[in-house]
Each structure stands twice: as structure tokens, then as C-alpha cells.
Design a protein around this motif. Structure first.
Motif, short mmCIF file in Angstrom:
data_model
loop_
_atom_site.label_atom_id
_atom_site.label_comp_id
_atom_site.label_asym_id
_atom_site.label_seq_id
_atom_site.Cartn_x
_atom_site.Cartn_y
_atom_site.Cartn_z
N ASP A 89 0.84 -1.20 0.00
CA ASP A 89 0.00 0.00 0.00
C ASP A 89 0.88 1.25 0.00
OD1 ASP A 89 -2.18 1.62 0.08
OD2 ASP A 89 -2.93 0.95 2.01
N ASN A 133 -7.34 6.39 1.35
CA ASN A 133 -7.11 5.03 1.85
C ASN A 133 -8.08 4.66 2.97
OD1 ASN A 133 -6.18 6.23 4.18
ND2 ASN A 133 -4.01 5.77 3.82
N GLN A 134 -7.89 3.50 3.51
CA GLN A 134 -8.80 2.97 4.53
C GLN A 134 -8.78 3.80 5.80
OE1 GLN A 134 -9.19 -1.37 4.64
NE2 GLN A 134 -8.82 -1.26 6.84
N TYR A 141 -15.29 1.54 -4.33
CA TYR A 141 -14.54 0.76 -3.34
C TYR A 141 -13.53 -0.11 -4.08
CZ TYR A 141 -13.74 -2.33 0.68
OH TYR A 141 -13.19 -3.05 1.71
N LYS A 194 -9.89 -2.61 -3.92
CA LYS A 194 -8.89 -3.39 -3.20
C LYS A 194 -7.82 -3.77 -4.21
CE LYS A 194 -10.61 -5.28 1.07
NZ LYS A 194 -10.74 -6.48 1.91
N GLN A 206 -18.48 -1.30 1.90
CA GLN A 206 -17.54 -2.04 1.06
C GLN A 206 -18.12 -2.26 -0.34
OE1 GLN A 206 -16.10 -5.62 2.94
NE2 GLN A 206 -15.54 -4.57 4.84
N GLY A 231 -4.66 -6.12 1.79
CA GLY A 231 -6.07 -6.15 2.21
C GLY A 231 -6.65 -4.80 2.58
N ARG A 232 -5.87 -3.75 2.46
CA ARG A 232 -6.35 -2.41 2.80
C ARG A 232 -7.06 -1.79 1.60
NH1 ARG A 232 -3.06 0.31 6.75
NH2 ARG A 232 -2.64 2.00 5.30
N ALA A 233 -8.23 -1.23 1.89
CA ALA A 233 -9.07 -0.72 0.81
C ALA A 233 -8.75 0.73 0.48
CB ALA A 233 -10.53 -0.84 1.21
N TRP A 234 -9.09 1.12 -0.73
CA TRP A 234 -9.04 2.50 -1.17
C TRP A 234 -10.44 2.91 -1.63
CZ3 TRP A 234 -4.45 1.78 -5.15
CH2 TRP A 234 -3.29 1.45 -4.45
#
Length: 446
Positions: free
Chosen positions: A165, A223-224, A289, A291, A267, A296-299
Motif C-alpha cells: 500500500d 485510503n482505509q 470501493y 482493493k 464495502q 487487504g487495505r481498501a481505497w
């Protein structure tokens, strides 16, 4: 307040004309605004989907580059020697690997730095892009970095690649994002990890491409942790938050607008017709959403535009419709007035006649009432006159009787007067006699 026939007709014309016109105008404006809102949201969604797809593809290609280089004969043949201390071909192997890295950096133009880690996580070969001054040194221990630990844990998987990330560098000087791949020999022996430092300028430039979104439209990545991953197109943070440069906001400034928070919570992708953005301005937006990284961190990819600009056309048309409606009302008033003058004149005259007749009736009624009152007064006066006449007649009779009595008394007095006069003559004779006697007596006395 009395309203004339003409005024009533004008009012009827206005009511009959304005109500449908107003309903049609309002309905048309709302429909047009809803249609534009839907179109704008679809445009924002399409923009977000396209950019999300480009980002996913672009980072997938970066992982593919790492995997491709890890499978080249140079890396497979020279990697073991370069990563083995005391190997007589170590320096030559390192040079071969660094030449290959330099060529790839120059050709692709998307990497700031590449290096090869041996199985202990030590940099044994390294190459930086021209002008990049933040490169790592040979011999640096990177064994604790996730790009090494994740690949080392999957060392038996020849095709394993890992995309990290966005994160701040250990010295806090720059933003880094890496793609890494395990390296094996031709025989399949694990000999190390190849790491690419990706230049994220392409992502930032991609977010700043806002063709078709007007002057207020923008796209950006969060970011998440709700931190900026790309820069805002506006100077809000440099003017309102005292940042020296807009780049200083990356991985520092947080943003928690409703659309972003709901997208992360659900999500899933979503759209908002209106919600305040980080500047406090009402925007409509599309929130995607993502990935992309392997940790595993979402944007969230945001595509937004100011509501005021997005709905400029329906807003302008609404004002035009209002002006047209006002003009139409004026025309209707004039038309209704002219029509009422031409076709209601007989009714107006009839209304005047009816009004005059009513007034005459009222006047006659008033006169009748007054006459009735006068008749009562006359009757009362007649009765009083009759009574007075009777009294006068009685008084006259009494006076006549009195005059008769007075006449009788006058006759009696007249008769008595004659008697008195006769007596007076006798008295006069006596007095003459007395006088003569007196004279004679006086003579005698002398």
C-alpha cells in the motif's frame, strides 16, 4: 369590497391559465433537474469506473513487470552469485543485474528504484532512476519490510508477487509503494526477492485528468484510514490549513465526508446526489470501493463535482421558465382585460342597471317607510287638532254665553245708567236750589 364582473373574469382567466402553467413549469423543472442529476451521476460513475479500472490495470502491470524481471535469465543466472557473500562472481553478477534494472527503469519510466534482496533480506543489487536521490544503499537490511516478509513467506510459489500500500518512507521524506516478486533459479531454488519502487506520479496525474467534469469536478484517492493518497486539485489546504504544498497532505490530512465513510462501511460502490465535501461545498459524487494492494487495505476512488455547476443548465432553465411565466402572466392579464372589455360590457351595464334598480328599490322602500312614519304623525296631529278644535268649540260656546251674559249686564248697566242720569238731574235741581238758598243766606248775613 365589491368585485366587478370584469375583475372577476380577469381573475378567472388568471386562475385557469396560471395554475396549469405553474404546474407544468414546476413539473418540467423538477423532471429536468432529476434528469440532469441522473446524467451527471452516471457520468461521474463512468469516470470513476474507468479510472478505477485503469488503476487496477496499471498496478497489475507493475506486478507483472516485477514477475517478468524475476524470470529473466540474467536474474535467474546471476541472482544466486550476487546474493552469496564470498562468491567470486558476486560483483560481476551484481553489475549484470543492475544493468538490466537500469534499462528497465529507463524504458518503462514508472519506477524510481529497483533492488534485489537475497534470502536474508539484504540489498545485494540496486539501481535508481536518473534524478532520484533517495535510493537505498547496498547492504541495507530490509528483512523487516512487508514486501520481503510476504514474498519470503511464499518463497515456494514461483509466480508470487506482492503489491504494498501507499506508505510514508522510514525517514518521512517521500511516499512509497512497491511491487515485489520472489526469484528462483532455473532449477526452482529460492534465491531472493526483487523489489520495484513505483513512481506514483502517474496515479496523481490520472486523478487530475477531469475532462468533462467542468471546472469544479475532480477525482482523488483516499485510503482505509481516510488519508489522502493523491492531491486535491484545489488550493484549499494551502490556504485554509496552512500546508506549505498540497503534496504535504498525502498520508497526513484525513477526510471523512459522508460518501467516503459510507462507501468504506458498505464495502461497495455508491452515488450521492448531494453531500458536503472536504471544503464544505455541496457536491454530487460517485464513490468506488477498491482493493488493489495485496495487504487487504481498501481505497476509495472519488469522482465529484459541485452541485451548483452540475445543475447549471436546469437552474438556468428554471430561471428562464420563471421569466417566461411572468411574461405569460402579463400577457394573460392584458388579454383577459381586453376580452373582458369587449365581451362583458353588456354584463357590466346590466350590473349597473341592476345596481341602480336595487338602489331605487332601496330608495322607494325608504320613502315608503318615511311616508308610513309621516302618516302616523299626520294621524296623531289630526287627532290632536280634532281634540283642540273640540276644546276651541267648547271655549267659543262658553265665550258666546259669557258675551250674552255680558250683553245682559250691559243692558242692565245702561238702564241703571239712565236711572242714575235721571237721578243726577234731580240732584242737580236740588243743588241749584241749595245754592240759591245759600246765596240768599249770605245776602241776609251782609
Amino acid at each position: 369590497m365589491k368585485i366587478g364582473v370584469r375583475t372577476k373574469l380577469v381573475i378567472y382567466f388568471l386562475v385557469i391559465s396560471i395554475i396549469p402553467l405553474t404546474v407544468v413549469t414546476v413539473f418540467s423543472t423538477i423532471s429536468l433537474q432529476n434528469s440532469y442529476t441522473d446524467d451527471r451521476l452516471e457520468q461521474l460513475e463512468a469516470t470513476g469506473i474507468n479510472k478505477a479500472s485503469l488503476i487496477e490495470t496499471w498496478f497489475f502491470e507493475r506486478k507483472g513487470d516485477a514477475d517478468f524481471l524475476s524470470r529473466t535469465p540474467t536474474i535467474e543466472d546471476q541472482g544466486l552469485a550476487a546474493g552469496t557473500y564470498g562468491d567470486p562472481n558476486r560483483d560481476h553478477a551484481r553489475e549484470e543485474i543492475e544493468i538490466l534494472m537500469g534499462e528497465m527503469i529507463e524504458i518503462y519510466g514508472t519506477y524510481n528504484e529497483m533492488y534485489f534482496l537475497n534470502t536474508s533480506g539484504i540489498i545485494v543489487a540496486q539501481k535508481s532512476a536518473s534524478g532520484w536521490t533517495k535510493g537505498h544503499s547496498l547492504g541495507s537490511d530490509q528483512s523487516s519490510k512487508d514486501y520481503f516478509t510476504m514474498c519470503d513467506a511464499q518463497s515456494t510459489d514461483v509466480g508470487f508477487t506482492y503489491l504494498s500500500d501507499f506508505r510514508m518512507s522510514s525517514n518521512g521524506e517521500y511516499i512509497q509503494i512497491t511491487a515485489s516478486s520472489v526469484v528462483h533459479t532455473h532449477e526452482g531454488a529460492y534465491i531472493g526477492v526483487l523489489v520495484f519502487y513505483i513512481d506514483s506520479t502517474f496515479i496523481d496525474e490520472l486523478m487530475h485528468v477531469t475532462e468533462g467534469l467542468g471546472t469544479s469536478g475532480e477525482t482523488y484517492l483516499i485510503n482505509q484510514e481516510l488519508e489522502w493518497l493523491t492531491t486535491s486539485k484545489f488550493d484549499y489546504y494551502t490556504e485554509e490549513k496552512d500546508y506549505a504544498t498540497i503534496e504535504d497532505t498525502i498520508l497526513t490530512e484525513t477526510i471523512s465526508t459522508k460518501g467516503i465513510v459510507e462507501c468504506l462501511a458498505a464495502q461497495a460502490d455508491l452515488k450521492k446526489a448531494s453531500n458536503p465535501d472536504y471544503r464544505g461545498i455541496a457536491v454530487m459524487g460517485s464513490y468506488h470501493y477498491l482493493k488493489v494492494s495485496d495487504d487487504g487495505r481498501a481505497w476509495v476512488l472519488i469522482a465529484e463535482i459541485d452541485v451548483s455547476e452540475a445543475l447549471t443548465v436546469p437552474t438556468n432553465l428554471m430561471w428562464v421558465s420563471i421569466v417566461i411565466m411572468i411574461i405569460a402572466v402579463g400577457i394573460i392579464v392584458v388579454f383577459a382585460f381586453i376580452i373582458s372589455q369587449r365581451f362583458t360590457k353588456p354584463f357590466v351595464q346590466l350590473d349597473k342597471v341592476i345596481g341602480a334598480s336595487t338602489e331605487v328599490s332601496v330608495n322607494v322602500s325608504n320613502i315608503a317607510t318615511e311616508l308610513a312614519a309621516s302618516s302616523s304623525e299626520v294621524n296623531a296631529a289630526a287627532e290632536e287638532i280634532a281634540s283642540t278644535t273640540q276644546e276651541v268649540a267648547m271655549n267659543t260656546q262658553n265665550q258666546v254665553n259669557s258675551l250674552i251674559e255680558i250683553n245682559k249686564m250691559a243692558n242692565e248697566i245702561s238702564a241703571f245708567s239712565h236711572e242714575v242720569m235721571a237721578s243726577t238731574k234731580d240732584i242737580n235741581k236740588i243743588m241749584d236750589l241749595i245754592t240759591n238758598i245759600s246765596d240768599q243766606t249770605n245776602l241776609l248775613a251782609l
